[in-house]
Design a protein around this motif. Structure first.
Motif, PDB file in Angstrom:
ATOM      1  N   ALA A 214       0.853  -1.188   0.000  1.00 21.55           N
ATOM      2  CA  ALA A 214       0.000   0.000   0.000  1.00 21.55           C
ATOM      3  C   ALA A 214       0.888   1.238   0.000  1.00 21.55           C
ATOM      4  O   ALA A 214       2.063   1.177   0.382  1.00 21.55           O
ATOM      5  N   ASP A 215       0.302   2.347  -0.426  1.00 15.15           N
ATOM      6  CA  ASP A 215       1.044   3.616  -0.448  1.00 15.15           C
ATOM      7  C   ASP A 215       1.032   4.300   0.908  1.00 15.15           C
ATOM      8  O   ASP A 215       1.980   5.008   1.261  1.00 15.15           O
ATOM      9  N   TYR A 216      -0.049   4.086   1.676  1.00 20.15           N
ATOM     10  CA  TYR A 216      -0.224   4.719   2.981  1.00 20.15           C
ATOM     11  C   TYR A 216      -0.814   3.699   3.951  1.00 20.15           C
ATOM     12  O   TYR A 216      -1.328   2.655   3.550  1.00 20.15           O
ATOM     13  N   VAL A 217      -0.771   4.048   5.233  1.00 19.12           N
ATOM     14  CA  VAL A 217      -1.353   3.204   6.280  1.00 19.12           C
ATOM     15  C   VAL A 217      -2.226   4.062   7.187  1.00 19.12           C
ATOM     16  O   VAL A 217      -1.872   5.200   7.514  1.00 19.12           O
ATOM     17  N   ASN A 218      -3.366   3.507   7.581  1.00 19.63           N
ATOM     18  CA  ASN A 218      -4.277   4.181   8.499  1.00 19.63           C
ATOM     19  C   ASN A 218      -4.080   3.606   9.903  1.00 19.63           C
ATOM     20  O   ASN A 218      -4.294   2.408  10.131  1.00 19.63           O
ATOM     21  N   ILE A 219      -3.641   4.441  10.836  1.00 20.87           N
ATOM     22  CA  ILE A 219      -3.461   4.031  12.228  1.00 20.87           C
ATOM     23  C   ILE A 219      -4.757   4.284  12.992  1.00 20.87           C
ATOM     24  O   ILE A 219      -5.259   5.402  13.012  1.00 20.87           O
ATOM     25  N   LYS A 220      -5.285   3.243  13.605  1.00 17.63           N
ATOM     26  CA  LYS A 220      -6.460   3.382  14.461  1.00 17.63           C
ATOM     27  C   LYS A 220      -6.173   2.718  15.800  1.00 17.63           C
ATOM     28  O   LYS A 220      -5.731   1.562  15.845  1.00 17.63           O
ATOM     29  N   LEU A 221      -6.430   3.438  16.872  1.00 18.54           N
ATOM     30  CA  LEU A 221      -6.115   2.913  18.200  1.00 18.54           C
ATOM     31  C   LEU A 221      -6.869   1.625  18.494  1.00 18.54           C
ATOM     32  O   LEU A 221      -6.339   0.733  19.154  1.00 18.54           O
ATOM     33  N   MET A 222      -8.100   1.515  18.010  1.00 19.49           N
ATOM     34  CA  MET A 222      -8.900   0.325  18.310  1.00 19.49           C
ATOM     35  C   MET A 222      -8.391  -0.914  17.604  1.00 19.49           C
ATOM     36  O   MET A 222      -8.626  -2.033  18.051  1.00 19.49           O
ATOM     37  N   LYS A 223      -7.715  -0.747  16.497  1.00 17.05           N
ATOM     38  CA  LYS A 223      -7.145  -1.907  15.806  1.00 17.05           C
ATOM     39  C   LYS A 223      -5.847  -2.371  16.454  1.00 17.05           C
ATOM     40  O   LYS A 223      -5.589  -3.578  16.546  1.00 17.05           O
ATOM     41  N   CYS A 224      -5.030  -1.419  16.895  1.00 12.00           N
ATOM     42  CA  CYS A 224      -3.679  -1.792  17.343  1.00 12.00           C
ATOM     43  C   CYS A 224      -3.554  -1.938  18.862  1.00 12.00           C
ATOM     44  O   CYS A 224      -2.513  -2.358  19.356  1.00 12.00           O
ATOM     45  N   GLY A 225      -4.581  -1.566  19.607  1.00 11.10           N
ATOM     46  CA  GLY A 225      -4.540  -1.757  21.056  1.00 11.10           C
ATOM     47  C   GLY A 225      -4.142  -0.534  21.841  1.00 11.10           C
ATOM     48  O   GLY A 225      -3.784  -0.640  23.013  1.00 11.10           O
ATOM     49  N   GLY A 226      -4.191   0.653  21.219  1.00 11.72           N
ATOM     50  CA  GLY A 226      -3.956   1.879  21.972  1.00 11.72           C
ATOM     51  C   GLY A 226      -2.742   2.664  21.532  1.00 11.72           C
ATOM     52  O   GLY A 226      -2.086   2.365  20.527  1.00 11.72           O
ATOM     53  N   LEU A 227      -2.430   3.689  22.323  1.00 16.07           N
ATOM     54  CA  LEU A 227      -1.327   4.592  21.995  1.00 16.07           C
ATOM     55  C   LEU A 227       0.021   3.883  21.954  1.00 16.07           C
ATOM     56  O   LEU A 227       0.880   4.203  21.118  1.00 16.07           O
ATOM     57  N   THR A 228       0.228   2.931  22.844  1.00 13.55           N
ATOM     58  CA  THR A 228       1.536   2.279  22.940  1.00 13.55           C
ATOM     59  C   THR A 228       1.933   1.627  21.623  1.00 13.55           C
ATOM     60  O   THR A 228       3.041   1.837  21.113  1.00 13.55           O
ATOM     61  N   ASN A 229       1.034   0.855  21.021  1.00 13.36           N
ATOM     62  CA  ASN A 229       1.340   0.210  19.748  1.00 13.36           C
ATOM     63  C   ASN A 229       1.230   1.183  18.582  1.00 13.36           C
ATOM     64  O   ASN A 229       1.935   1.032  17.572  1.00 13.36           O
ATOM     65  N   ALA A 230       0.354   2.183  18.690  1.00 15.07           N
ATOM     66  CA  ALA A 230       0.261   3.191  17.630  1.00 15.07           C
ATOM     67  C   ALA A 230       1.585   3.938  17.481  1.00 15.07           C
ATOM     68  O   ALA A 230       2.016   4.271  16.366  1.00 15.07           O
ATOM     69  N   LEU A 231       2.230   4.207  18.589  1.00 20.01           N
ATOM     70  CA  LEU A 231       3.546   4.855  18.549  1.00 20.01           C
ATOM     71  C   LEU A 231       4.567   3.978  17.824  1.00 20.01           C
ATOM     72  O   LEU A 231       5.420   4.482  17.077  1.00 20.01           O
ATOM     73  N   ARG A 232       4.476   2.668  18.003  1.00 22.77           N
ATOM     74  CA  ARG A 232       5.394   1.749  17.321  1.00 22.77           C
ATOM     75  C   ARG A 232       5.130   1.740  15.812  1.00 22.77           C
ATOM     76  O   ARG A 232       6.073   1.683  15.005  1.00 22.77           O
ATOM     77  N   ILE A 233       3.865   1.779  15.412  1.00 19.34           N
ATOM     78  CA  ILE A 233       3.549   1.833  13.989  1.00 19.34           C
ATOM     79  C   ILE A 233       4.083   3.123  13.377  1.00 19.34           C
ATOM     80  O   ILE A 233       4.682   3.123  12.297  1.00 19.34           O
ATOM     81  N   ALA A 234       3.860   4.232  14.079  1.00 17.52           N
ATOM     82  CA  ALA A 234       4.346   5.522  13.578  1.00 17.52           C
ATOM     83  C   ALA A 234       5.869   5.525  13.463  1.00 17.52           C
ATOM     84  O   ALA A 234       6.431   6.070  12.494  1.00 17.52           O
ATOM     85  N   ALA A 235       6.553   4.909  14.428  1.00 18.63           N
ATOM     86  CA  ALA A 235       8.016   4.854  14.374  1.00 18.63           C
ATOM     87  C   ALA A 235       8.490   4.046  13.173  1.00 18.63           C
ATOM     88  O   ALA A 235       9.436   4.439  12.467  1.00 18.63           O
TER      89      ALA A 235
END
Length: 366
Positions: A261-282
Motif C-alpha cells: 500500500a502507499d499509505y497506512v491508516n493508524i487506528k487505536l482500536m485496531k492496534c490496542g492503543g497509543l503504545t502500539n500506535a507509537l510503534r507503527i508511527a516509528a
C-alpha cells in the motif's frame, strides 16, 4: 499513584444522521467507557466502540476482556511504571484490541496527570491543531451529493466518501459528489474491503478516467488479501491506503516491506492503543511511509487520544477524526475542542478529560 479500581460504563450518544458503510449501518454511538481510579483521586479515561465487523469486538467481549483479563493484571500497579503496566495490558490475552486500547489510553491519561503534563507534550508534540475530513455515508447518488454540499457549507474541504455497498453504483455516486462540490474539494474514498482486486482496479481507473480526481482509496480489498492489496497498489491510478489490513506494528511493517500500500491508516482500536500506535508511527518514519490517523465510530474520549498522538508525529499527514462531529451532541467534558473540521488539542495535564455529562453514561456494576 496506584490503580485501585477499574470501573466500566456504557456511553450512548445519537448520531446526526445514520452512518452507513459497505459493512454496517449505525444510528448512535454505543461505546464502553473505562475509568481507572487511583489512590490519589485521579481518574484516567478510556473508551472502546464495539465494532464487530472490523475488530471482532462486541460490547460484551470488551467488558469481559477488561474485567477478567486486564483489570486483574493492573490493579495495585504504579502508574509511574508505565512501560511495564502497558505491557501487562497488551499481554492480557490475545486479540481484544479495543479493550486494550481503552485501558492503554486511560493509563497514558493518568501518567500525564501524574507528571502534570499533556500527553501530546509527553510524546513530543509539534502542533496543537489538526484539520479533519468528514465522512459521507453510502446512499443513493443524489443524497450523497446533498450530504457533500452540506459538509462543504459547514466548512469541510476534504470528504471521505464511503463506497462499495453496490459497485455498479459507486462511480455514479462519486460523479454526483464531484459535480456537486466542484474540483477544489479533496475527495478520498473508503471501500471497507468490498471489492476484489481486479474489480477494484477497474472501478478506480474508471473513476479517474471520468476526471473524479480521487486523492486515495482506503482498503479496497479484504483485509487478509495482501497480495490483492499489492496488486491494486501496483495497477490502480488511485493511491491505496491500508486500513483493516493493519492491526499491529508487525502488520504495518509487512505492508511497508512488501509495498502493498502507499499509505497506512493508524487506528487505536485496531492496534490496542497509543503504545502500539507509537510503534507503527516509528516504523512508518523509518520506512518513509505517510500515515493517516483514523477512528471507528467513537465519541470524544477515544478520538481525543488519537488527537494527542497525531499532534506529536509528523509522519501522520492525514486526519480522519470526525467521530465527535458525527454525534448529535458532545457529552464529554474537557479534552480537545472540535470546531467542525478544526481540532485543537487540550493543554490540560494528561488528556484533559474531566468526565461525562449526566444522562449519557450508565455504569456497569459487577
Amino acid at each position: 499513584m496506584k490503580i485501585t479500581q477499574v470501573r466500566l460504563g456504557k456511553l450512548s450518544v445519537p448520531l446526526r444522521v445514520p452512518f452507513k458503510t459497505a459493512l454496517r449501518t449505525v444510528d448512535r454511538v454505543e461505546d464502553i467507557v473505562v475509568e481507572l481510579h487511583t489512590d490519589t483521586g485521579a481518574v484516567g479515561y478510556g473508551e472502546a466502540p464495539p465494532t464487530g465487523p472490523i475488530t471482532g469486538d462486541t460490547a460484551g467481549g470488551i467488558i469481559g476482556a477488561v474485567r477478567e483479563l486486564i483489570a486483574p493484571a493492573i490493579l495495585g500497579r504504579e502508574v509511574d511504571d508505565l512501560e511495564s503496566v502497558t505491557a501487562l495490558v497488551q499481554s492480557a490475552g490475545v486479540h481484544n484490541t479495543s479493550a486494550k486500547a481503552a485501558v492503554d489510553m486511560a493509563l497514558w491519561d493518568l501518567y500525564g496527570q501524574l507528571h502534570r503534563i499533556p500527553v501530546h507534550k509527553l510524546l513530543g508534540s509539534s502542533r496543537r491543531t489538526l484539520v479533519t475530513d468528514i465522512t459521507i455515508s453510502v446512499n443513493p447518488p443524489q443524497q450523497m451529493a446533498q450530504d457533500a454540499l452540506d459538509a462543504v457549507a459547514r466548512g469541510y474541504d476534504c470528504l471521505k466518501v464511503k463506497v462499495g455497498a453496490d459497485p455498479a453504483l459507486d462511480t455514479a455516486r462519486l460523479a454526483a459528489v464531484r459535480q456537486a462540490v466542484g474540483d477544489e474539494v479533496c475527495i478520498r474514498i473508503d471501500a471497507n474491503q468490498a471489492w476484489t482486486p481486479r474489480q477494484a482496479v477497474r472501478i478506480l481507473n474508471e473513476m479517474q478516467d471520468r476526471g473524479l480526481g480521487l486523492e486515495l482509496v482506503e482498503q479496497p480489498v479484504p483485509a487478509r488479501d495482501l497480495e490483492g492489496l499489492q496488486y491494486v497498489t501496483q495497477h490502480s491510478w488511485v493511491p491505496v491506503m491500508a486500513d483493516e489490513s493493519v492491526f499491529s506494528p508487525a502488520d504495518a511493517l509487512r505492508i511497508f516491506q512488501t509495498r502493498a500500500a502507499d499509505y497506512v491508516n493508524i487506528k487505536l482500536m485496531k492496534c490496542g492503543g497509543l503504545t502500539n500506535a507509537l510503534r507503527i508511527a516509528a516504523a512508518a518514519e523509518i520506512c518513509g511511509v505517510e500515515c493517516m490517523i483514523g477512528c471507528m465510530l467513537e465519541a470524544k474520549i477515544a478520538v481525543n487520544a488519537a488527537v494527542e498522538l497525531a499532534c506529536a508525529r509528523s509522519i501522520i499527514t492525514r486526519v480522519d477524526l470526525d467521530g465527535p462531529v458525527l454525534c448529535s451532541t458532545d457529552p464529554v467534558v474537557g479534552g480537545a475542542r472540535f470546531d467542525e473540521k478544526r481540532i485543537t488539542v487540550s493543554d490540560a495535564p494528561g488528556m484533559g478529560i474531566q468526565g461525562i455529562q449526566p444522562g449519557y453514561l450508565t455504569y456497569l456494576e459487577p
